[in-house]
Structures are given as C-alpha cells and as structure tokens.
Design an enzyme around this catalytic site. Structure first.
Site, mmCIF file in Angstrom:
data_model
loop_
_atom_site.group_PDB
_atom_site.id
_atom_site.type_symbol
_atom_site.label_atom_id
_atom_site.label_comp_id
_atom_site.label_asym_id
_atom_site.label_seq_id
_atom_site.Cartn_x
_atom_site.Cartn_y
_atom_site.Cartn_z
ATOM 1 N N GLY B 85 0.779 -1.231 0.000
ATOM 2 C CA GLY B 85 0.000 0.000 0.000
ATOM 3 C C GLY B 85 0.810 1.280 0.000
ATOM 4 N N GLN B 86 2.151 1.162 -0.064
ATOM 5 C CA GLN B 86 2.958 2.380 -0.057
ATOM 6 C C GLN B 86 2.682 3.200 -1.297
ATOM 7 O OE1 GLN B 86 7.178 1.295 0.917
ATOM 8 N NE2 GLN B 86 6.166 -0.619 1.421
ATOM 9 N N ARG B 87 2.848 4.515 -1.119
ATOM 10 C CA ARG B 87 2.451 5.441 -2.185
ATOM 11 C C ARG B 87 3.083 5.074 -3.530
ATOM 12 N NH1 ARG B 87 0.097 10.382 -2.438
ATOM 13 N NH2 ARG B 87 -0.023 10.636 -0.193
#
Lengths: 415, 197
Positions: B85-87
């Site tokens: 889910g990291q940018r």
C-alpha cells in the site's frame, strides 16, 4: 559445394561448416553430442568423413584439431564457485524472469513494475529501461545468438519487440485476448512465438510486426512453448493437460500429446529435436518421441507437483524440479533416475543445467538457489542472500556467471 | 495471546513460484473467488491475510510487492491478493484489477490524519472501470486500539451511503485479535452468492 572454413561450437559440442553452394554462403553443423574427453579422436574423424562429404582426407587433420580443442574444453576443471555476489536493486516490484544474451555480457529482467531492464553483467549498471507496457512484464527473451533484439510479453495482452542497443520499440504485437505468459524467438530470429492465457499461441513476423498465424487447438491457457533447433516445429504446453506440436511454416497441428493428468508446467525440445520433455503438476515428467507423438517414458518419483523440467544442452540428461523440495536428474538413454537433489526447504520452481551439463542450478521458495554436481548429486553451493522466494535463475553461455531474480524486487549476479 | 478459532477457515496452501501465480490468474471455476485486498500502507492488510490463513502474525514487514493466499470458506476457495500500500506502489494496483470478484479495502481506524488520503484512494478505486459493480467490503481495522474511530464515523466520513452502483459493507475488526474478520468474510461469501445468482 566448396568448404570455406570451420567454426567451433563448445556447447553443445559441434563443428560448424561454412561452405559455398551456387554462389551463396551456407552453414551446416556436425553435432558431436556424445563427445567426451575419452572419445578417440581418430575414430571420430573417420566416422565424420563417412557421413559428411564436405570433409575430405585433406581436411582430416584440421577436424581432428577441432575435436581435440572441444575435448580440451570439456576436460577443463570448473573452478567457478560463485562465491561473489552483487545485489542489484532492480525494480520496485517483484521480478518475473531473467535472461542472458549469448555472450553473457548483458542480461534482462522483467518485473511487476511493468518494465524490462537491460543490465551490464560485469559492472551491474543499468543500460536501458524498456517502458511502455501497461501491466506486468512476464516473459522476456533475447534473440540469441544475435542479441540485437528483445521481446517482452505482458499481462497487458501485448508483446513488444525492442532494439537491444537503443531501447527503441520496433513493434507492438496486438491480438491476444488475455495475458501473454511465454514467448520465444525462432533460431533464425525471424519469428516470435507467444503463448497466452487466451488458450492460443501466435506467431509474429519480426520484420513487419504482423501476425503470421494463430495456433488454436488448446482448450485452456498456453503456459510454455519451445522451438526446435531447426525452427520448423513449435511445441506448446497447456493447462488443458495436453501438449501440441505445430508445423511452423503452415501453422498446422502435427500431434497432440495426451497422457499427463494435470496442468503442464514446461515443455522443451532436446538439441537434435527428436525428443520432447514435459512436466506436469500430476507429479511426473514425460519424454515423447517428436516424430510419432508417442510417449516414450514417464519419469516418476516426485511426491508433489513437478514445476519445471529441462534437458542439458547435449540432450543426455534431464532434470526435474518439484514442489516436494527435491530435484532429480535422469538419464535420457536409460530413463533411470541418476541422483535426487535433496536440501531445499521449500518448493523448487526453476531448474537448469550449466552449458557443460556438469552442474544443476535450482531456485526455490526457501529464498536460496543451489548449485549441484549433476553426477554425484552433491550440493556444491547454497546461494544465499535474497530475502524472498526466487522466481528465476539462469547461467550464461560460458557457465561462469549466474543470475537469480526474486520476489524481493532484486536480482543478484553470482560469479 | 488471544486465541481465535476460525472454524470456517483453514490454511489451504501458500502460493509460491510463478506457476502458482499463473494458476491463480486463469479463468476460475465457479467455486473459486478472486479477492483483491487494498488500502494504504500500514493499514494491516498482510496481518489480515495471515490471520485468514491462521499464520503467525508476529513478524510482518511492509509489503514491497504482493502476497497471495488461498483460503477455503463456505464451499468457496478464496484467492486473496494482498498488494503493498505504499504510495510508490499504488499506481501498480491496477495491475491486479482484472477478474476481481470482491474488493476488500482496509482502513487504519486509529490513523485519523490519513482518513482524507484513504478516502481519496477508495473513491478512485470505485471509479475504476475494471472494478465497476464489484462488491466492496471496508474493514475498519485496528479496533483494538483505544483511539480507533468507530465504523459508523468512518462510513459517514467516506460518504459510503452515496455508493449506489454496487453492494458494499463496512465491518469493524481487529486483524491483530481476529475480531470481526469472520463476519466480514461471511459478507464476502454472501455477496459472491448474490452476484452469481
């Protein structure tokens, strides 16, 4: 016909004849797949003179020198221990596949980050990024032995053809209705074959970028394919449990190989194209006669799915890798299991031989790759360092460099 | 350590290797369901996935790629894809949209500073053509924390009541203790049944 010169091929051992016929330069190869350091070179020269009209009495000494060179190369001790390793933070998402060009000076990586990257093997520097796919780049290949083009197959349903030097995209092959998961150049580098989750394989013209033919017949996903050494036949393996042999010139289905009880994981021709090797999640491998399409032998012994199979380059040995964490080496001549490679803590998803056929390389979900002696089955080296499972592993042509690609987003060069 | 008994779920097998990924990609028979697990980083997606598979959750690191697991539930085989889910990874979520049967969106209910960000990402997902009509389950996770916002507050903040084009549900849960997860998965199976009819 006039013989111009000799070329030597180390792996698999052979002598290439360059000759003139009707004003055109042509080549043909004398395969010496059975050659060992113990072979008597004088007897072999006599055999060759019998079967090959281009080799006359006057050429005998030259041919003998070539044979001695091949034997000398075979006799060389393999000292490479692959102790050194370079980690390349290659991608921002997991790698899918890795491939060398023929010389091994460059290699390519495919990734879930939609790119394919070209790397310099010696320095580990990135030479090019091939960008343009709209989804995972899954299948990749150099057009070896030329090495001037790269093909990439993607989950975006297209295949792209790139210039290996400039990174320019020559063509985008559109037509598949689902993810492309396998591809190969034919040996002449005039065609690209792609296999797709849409249950078809397609042949594409490298020069024009047009679709040549659609190979339909499978009733489920086409997972693997392989051209034979001449390039006149293509074999495809499918999730429908069958394997198909196609005539490349006409696109006609020649044989359907029925016998596996589960999905096919890999298919491969041996060097002289007389045999086809297949692996299946039915826990077995099978060897088929390419001419008749009949099963020659079923290779059993694994307790779980067979996930990968391969021939060595001279076609004398077979290796199978399984979800049971073991690999096996079989003799093509006797069909006997010679050794079982035990040591991995997780399933083995990829297996290959060194070009010399003396080493086996395995990649596993236990985050290691292992190097084995093909004869004794001893584990020579554990390639440790990756922090997640290894999806792919490959030797270069000389057999002195290994690349591993992992789910940890990195690849490692071992030498 | 709180012990939670998932009698519906049992560990099926952990997918490994590229071949296994392709086997999950292929057109699945009726009883197989493809579930996409998304949300901001540190929302608890991987912990949730491991809870589903009854695996050890004590050593979980940020997901740099994806995890896939198959879990058996109520006659379905749920193939759950957990995507980091990291940018920098979010633009690649769309790699996984195709053939999704149910979307599960995980929210860290205690991280109020990021409610706006998570709401925006969710809104963008719901606008995606390839996810149109796909039922969405929102897990209001980390309810074990005292500072966690209740599900009702999150639902209001995200304007969930304006969703008209698909089935949706919000479920408060704690991936750490396992509380609420089963209720959520029951809804997943129900919505798959409803869609197949």
């Amino acid at each position: 016909m006039r013989l111009k010169r000799f070329l030597i091929r180390y792996y698999p051992p052979g002598i290439i004849l360059e000759y003139e016929k009707g004003g055109h330069l042509r080549t043909k190869s004398i395969d010496l797949l059975d050659l060992t350091p113990e072979t008597n070179p004088d007897e072999l020269v006599v055999d060759i003179m019998h079967s090959e009209p281009l080799i006359t009495e006057a050429r005998a000494e030259q041919v003998k020198q070539l044979i001695l060179r091949l034997q000398q190369k075979q006799g060389q001790e393999v000292h490479h221990r692959f102790c050194f390793c370079k980690e390349l933070k290659a991608h921002i998402l997991p790698l899918t596949n890795v491939a060398f060009d023929k010389s091994g000076s460059r290699f390519i990586t495919g990734s879930y980050d939609r790119t394919c990257r070209i790397w310099d093997t010696a320095s580990g520097t990135e030479l090019r990024v091939l960008e343009g796919h709209k989804n995972v780049v899954y299948a990749i290949a150099f057009n070896n032995p030329y090495g001037d083009k790269i093909a990439t197959g993607s989950f975006d349903k297209t295949c792209k053809l790139w210039c290996a030097d400039t990174g320019r995209c020559f063509h985008t092959f559109r037509g598949h209705m689902a993810e492309i998961v396998c591809l190969a150049f034919n040996p002449q580098s005039t065609l690209v074959a792609t296999g797709s989750m849409d249950s078809t394989a397609k042949l594409w013209d490298v020069e024009s970028g047009r679709e040549v033919v659609t190979l339909s017949g499978h009733t489920a996903e086409v997972l693997s394919l392989c051209f034979n050494t001449v390039g006149d036949q293509l074999v495809t393996g499918s999730f429908d449990h069958t394997v198909a042999i196609w005539d490349v010139a006409t696109g006609r289905l020649v044989h359907t190989l029925i016998g596996h009880m589960g999905e096919i994981c890999n298919v491969q021709f041996n060097w002289d194209s007389s045999l086809i090797l297949t692996g299946s999640i039915d826990k077995s491998g099978k060897l088929w006669d390419a001419a008749s399409g009949k099963c020659v032998v079923t290779l059993v012994g694994h307790k779980e799915d067979v996930l990968d199979v391969c021939f060595d380059l001279s076609g004398q040995l077979i290796a199978t890798a399984s979800a049971d964490g073991t690999a096996k080496v079989f003799s093509v001549a006797t069909h006997q299991c010679l050794v079982t490679l035990v040591g991995h803590d997780g399933e083995i998803s990829k297996i290959c031989f060194s070009p010399q056929g003396t080493r086996v390389l395995t990649a596993s979900s236990d985050k290691t790759a292992r190097l084995w002696d093909a004869k004794s089955g001893a584990c020579l080296r554990v390639l440790e360092g990756h922090t997640d499972e290894i999806f792919s592993c490959v030797f270069n042509y000389e057999g002195d460099t290994i690349i591993t690609g992992s789910k940890d987003n990195t690849c490692r060069i071992w030498y | 350590m709180i012990f939670f008994n998932y009698f519906f779920f049992y560990y099926y097998f952990f997918l490994q290797g590229l071949l296994s990924i392709l086997r999950k990609l292929k057109s699945t028979p009726d009883q197989e369901v493809r579930i996409l697990l998304l949300g901001l980083d540190n929302g608890g997606k991987t912990t949730l996935l491991k809870q589903l598979a009854s695996e050890d959750i004590s050593h979980i690191t940020p997901t740099q790629g994806f995890n896939i697991k198959s879990v058996q539930s109520q006659g379905f085989k749920l193939n759950v894809w957990d995507i980091g889910g990291q940018r920098k990874i979010r633009p690649y979520w769309r790699n996984y949209f195709e053939n999704t049967d149910v979307l599960i969106y995980v929210i860290d209910s205690a991280d109020r500073k990021r409610f706006e960000e998570t709401g925006q990402e969710l809104a963008e997902l719901l606008d995606e053509e390839k996810l149109s009509g796909v039922p969405v389950l929102i897990f209001a996770n980390k309810q074990d924390l005292l500072t966690a916002a209740p599900a009702s507050e999150i639902a209001e903040g995200l304007n969930l009541h304006t969703i008209r084009d698909r089935m949706w549900q919000i479920q408060s849960c704690s991936a750490l203790t396992g509380e609420g997860i089963q209720e959520g998965m029951n809804w997943v199976c129900k919505s798959v049944n409803a869609k197949k009819k």
